[in-house]
Scaffold this motif. Structure first.
Motif, PDB file in Angstrom:
ATOM      1  N   THR A   1       0.845  -1.202   0.000  1.00 49.02           N
ATOM      2  CA  THR A   1       0.000   0.000   0.000  1.00 49.02           C
ATOM      3  C   THR A   1       0.873   1.241   0.000  1.00 49.02           C
ATOM      4  O   THR A   1       2.023   1.230   0.480  1.00 49.02           O
ATOM      5  CB  THR A   1      -0.940   0.010   1.221  1.00 49.02           C
ATOM      6  N   ILE A   2       0.330   2.321  -0.561  1.00 49.52           N
ATOM      7  CA  ILE A   2       0.985   3.634  -0.614  1.00 49.52           C
ATOM      8  C   ILE A   2      -0.060   4.682  -0.252  1.00 49.52           C
ATOM      9  O   ILE A   2      -1.210   4.601  -0.712  1.00 49.52           O
ATOM     10  CB  ILE A   2       1.555   3.932  -2.017  1.00 49.52           C
ATOM     11  N   GLU A   3       0.333   5.664   0.554  1.00 53.02           N
ATOM     12  CA  GLU A   3      -0.570   6.752   0.918  1.00 53.02           C
ATOM     13  C   GLU A   3       0.206   8.061   1.005  1.00 53.02           C
ATOM     14  O   GLU A   3       1.308   8.106   1.561  1.00 53.02           O
ATOM     15  CB  GLU A   3      -1.254   6.484   2.271  1.00 53.02           C
ATOM     16  N   PHE A   4      -0.370   9.129   0.449  1.00 52.83           N
ATOM     17  CA  PHE A   4       0.134  10.481   0.640  1.00 52.83           C
ATOM     18  C   PHE A   4      -0.587  11.114   1.827  1.00 52.83           C
ATOM     19  O   PHE A   4      -1.763  10.818   2.090  1.00 52.83           O
ATOM     20  CB  PHE A   4      -0.133  11.348  -0.593  1.00 52.83           C
ATOM     21  N   SER A   5       0.121  11.982   2.539  1.00 57.16           N
ATOM     22  CA  SER A   5      -0.558  12.772   3.562  1.00 57.16           C
ATOM     23  C   SER A   5      -1.457  13.791   2.881  1.00 57.16           C
ATOM     24  O   SER A   5      -1.288  14.125   1.705  1.00 57.16           O
ATOM     25  CB  SER A   5       0.447  13.472   4.470  1.00 57.16           C
TER      26      SER A   5
ATOM     27  N   LEU B   1      -3.249   7.873   7.404  1.00 60.20           N
ATOM     28  CA  LEU B   1      -2.704   9.105   7.958  1.00 60.20           C
ATOM     29  C   LEU B   1      -3.852   9.970   8.444  1.00 60.20           C
ATOM     30  O   LEU B   1      -4.911  10.034   7.803  1.00 60.20           O
ATOM     31  CB  LEU B   1      -1.885   9.858   6.909  1.00 60.20           C
ATOM     32  N   SER B   2      -3.657  10.617   9.580  1.00 58.58           N
ATOM     33  CA  SER B   2      -4.710  11.468  10.129  1.00 58.58           C
ATOM     34  C   SER B   2      -4.969  12.642   9.201  1.00 58.58           C
ATOM     35  O   SER B   2      -4.138  13.005   8.365  1.00 58.58           O
ATOM     36  CB  SER B   2      -4.319  11.959  11.519  1.00 58.58           C
TER      37      SER B   2
ATOM     38  N   LEU C   1       0.796  15.215  12.670  1.00 62.25           N
ATOM     39  CA  LEU C   1       0.380  14.104  11.821  1.00 62.25           C
ATOM     40  C   LEU C   1       0.584  12.779  12.553  1.00 62.25           C
ATOM     41  O   LEU C   1       1.648  12.537  13.133  1.00 62.25           O
ATOM     42  CB  LEU C   1       1.181  14.124  10.522  1.00 62.25           C
ATOM     43  N   ARG C   2      -0.442  11.919  12.504  1.00 60.29           N
ATOM     44  CA  ARG C   2      -0.368  10.583  13.093  1.00 60.29           C
ATOM     45  C   ARG C   2      -0.457   9.527  11.989  1.00 60.29           C
ATOM     46  O   ARG C   2      -1.227   9.672  11.037  1.00 60.29           O
ATOM     47  CB  ARG C   2      -1.510  10.359  14.096  1.00 60.29           C
TER      48      ARG C   2
ATOM     49  N   ARG D   1      -0.742  -0.103  15.131  1.00 60.40           N
ATOM     50  CA  ARG D   1       0.199   0.794  15.799  1.00 60.40           C
ATOM     51  C   ARG D   1      -0.053   2.231  15.379  1.00 60.40           C
ATOM     52  O   ARG D   1      -0.436   2.499  14.234  1.00 60.40           O
ATOM     53  CB  ARG D   1       1.651   0.401  15.479  1.00 60.40           C
ATOM     54  N   ILE D   2       0.186   3.139  16.328  1.00 60.83           N
ATOM     55  CA  ILE D   2       0.039   4.579  16.092  1.00 60.83           C
ATOM     56  C   ILE D   2       1.405   5.229  16.275  1.00 60.83           C
ATOM     57  O   ILE D   2       2.072   5.004  17.294  1.00 60.83           O
ATOM     58  CB  ILE D   2      -0.986   5.209  17.056  1.00 60.83           C
ATOM     59  N   TYR D   3       1.804   6.044  15.291  1.00 63.47           N
ATOM     60  CA  TYR D   3       3.093   6.731  15.328  1.00 63.47           C
ATOM     61  C   TYR D   3       2.879   8.238  15.195  1.00 63.47           C
ATOM     62  O   TYR D   3       1.955   8.683  14.497  1.00 63.47           O
ATOM     63  CB  TYR D   3       4.008   6.245  14.194  1.00 63.47           C
TER      64      TYR D   3
END
Length: 487
Positions: A149-153, A205-206, A214-215, A226-228
């Motif tokens: 998977t890939i995600e942009f903020s 991403l939040s 940003l979380r 997990r949350i970072y």
């Protein structure tokens, strides 16, 4: 306003009915269908929808082929087939950058393609293209195995990749696109996460508007969520579940996480709980929280489970979970091709969408005006502003900014609110301002008339006389002050 739910399935190339595969967009509040795309399929997370309405596009990776297929909104057949260097497994897009200007000299058209297209390959490579020109900006060996998977903020500052090598990488977007950076080797990951032991299948991403708040939420087949904190690059909380996690959705207000599991359940993970009449956060400070078993099903959605003839549960995995705009419903798809909208309070299904014949690979939820989605409801209006996406390059673009082409859409005068002559005059003024490299204002003014010259000279003499008087008074005061000090 209406809420549109888009979903696409993986397809079954070996099935004789694979030509019946389709992607669809439908309203989540009514029976209205907004659009449909024939012979559309994509691997898990391998499709991108630029938006809803006329001029928008669907870009999907082809399963088992080094090919991308493009559809236009309101048109069932595909428009383009674009070859790529290798088979792509997941896609993500980044919109045009927001420069933070209150007023702009031009308007970005709604039909314009996104700024960047990122793709993860089966071999673990990360590709980034600029869609307006087709230039290949980045090729990076991001993972050792297939990228899942890939995600942009939302702000476009960060790009997150996760793969079957159990790693999750956070990249800075500007570090990846070498055409805009001076350092060709500035492609190291901003944050490398190696906490998982099995493939990381989903990241979220939040929706924070600020990059320093940003979380990052990750879900893995090792049964952990997990949350970072991206800004500080630290682990905040680890939630441990009983089954592998296949998909995630996060409440826009960060009140809860909805985890789609491989046993057909969607489990709610509350991020706040009431303790002694006080609302307290759950976890934090790298705590490990075990999500308790829920025998009364107070925090579990069970509508994806299916019973077999013998009474056992059929193997069903929840492959996609998304939140509605007002966070009152979740939209989830499973490996049987079913898509449901469920209320988060009652956990009951409020709508069942038309099923597909293969696992759901991507879901998008977006709000849109009703008139913008009527292109698929019998409207035959031709989209005159439609442009095909340029063929995606296979060779990296030069990092010399002079050789980088910029594409600008100018008005053609067909619309009443567009004046081409006024646009040209405005651009001419901007060119003159650009060429004035000094700080001198070269604007020509009219010379005052003879009578005005006399008045200005008289005023100047009065000002000069007042200045001389003031200067004399100042000298006298200094002299008196010197006498006082000497005494």
């Amino acid at each position: 306003m209406d809420e549109s739910v888009f979903y696409i399935a993986e397809g079954a190339p070996g099935d004789k009915h694979s030509q019946e595969s389709f992607a669809a967009a439908a309203s989540s509040h009514s029976s209205q269908q907004h659009a449909s795309f024939r012979q559309a399929d994509a691997p898990l997370n391998g499709a991108v929808l630029t938006g809803t309405g006329q001029g928008e596009r669907l870009i999907a990776a082809s399963k088992g082929k080094a090919l991308l297929t493009v559809w236009s909104w309101g048109k069932e057949g595909s428009d383009q087939k674009i070859p790529v260097p290798e088979e792509m497994k997941c896609l993500a897009s980044c919109g045009q950058p927001d420069l933070g200007q209150t007023s702009s000299s031009h308007t970005v058209p709604s039909f314009r393609v996104p700024w960047l297209l990122a793709a993860g390959s089966k071999s673990g490579k990360l590709y980034v293209w600029e869609l307006a020109s087709g230039n290949l900006l980045c090729v990076k060996d991001a993972h050792y195995q297939e990228i899942a998977t890939i995600e942009f903020s939302r702000c476009g500052t960060y790009l997150v990749t996760a793969g079957h090598d159990a790693r999750c990488m956070v990249w800075k977007t500007l570090d990846l696109i070498s055409a805009y950076t001076k350092d060709e080797h500035a492609t190291k990951p901003y944050y490398s996460i190696t906490d998982n032991t099995l493939p990381v299948m989903t990241v979220q991403l939040s929706l924070a508007g600020l990059a320093n708040d940003l979380r990052l939420y990750t879900g893995s087949r090792d049964g952990t969520v997990r949350i970072y904190d991206v800004a500080t690059r630290t682990l905040v909380t680890t939630f441990v579940l009983n089954h592998p996690v296949e998909s995630l959705a996060v409440d826009p207000a960060s009140r809860a996480i909805y985890a789609g599991l491989n046993n057909g359940l969607v489990r709610t993970i509350e991020l706040y709980k009431v303790q002694n009449s006080v609302l307290e956060p759950v976890g934090g400070n790298k705590k490990i929280v075990t999500v308790d078993h829920d025998p009364e099903l107070k925090h579990t959605f069970v509508h994806h489970q299916q019973r077999m003839a013998g009474g056992a549960d059929a193997p069903v995995a929840v492959t996609q979970v998304k939140m509605s705009f007002d966070a009152t419903n979740i939209i989830s798809g499973d490996s049987l091709g079913r898509v449901f909208a469920s209320n988060v309070v009652t956990r009951q299904v409020v709508k069942a969408f038309a099923p597909c014949n293969s696992p759901i690979s991507r879901i998008y939820v977006d709000t849109c005006p009703v008139e913008s989605v009527n292109a698929s409801l019998g409207s035959t209006k031709n989209d005159k502003k439609h442009r095909l996406i340029p063929q995606l390059k296979r060779v990296l673009v030069s990092n010399d900014p002079i050789e980088h082409l910029l594409y600008l859409e100018i008005p053609n005068g067909e619309d009443e609110d567009e004046d081409f002559e006024a646009w040209l005059a405005k651009k001419s003024e901007e060119e003159l301002e650009f060429r004035n490299l000094s700080t001198i204002n070269t604007t020509v003014k009219e010379v005052p008339r003879a009578g005005e010259v006399g008045e200005l000279q008289e005023k100047l003499e009065k000002v000069a006389q007042a200045y001389e008087e003031l200067r004399g008074k100042h000298a006298e005061l200094i002299e008196e002050h010197t006498k006082l000090l000497s005494e």
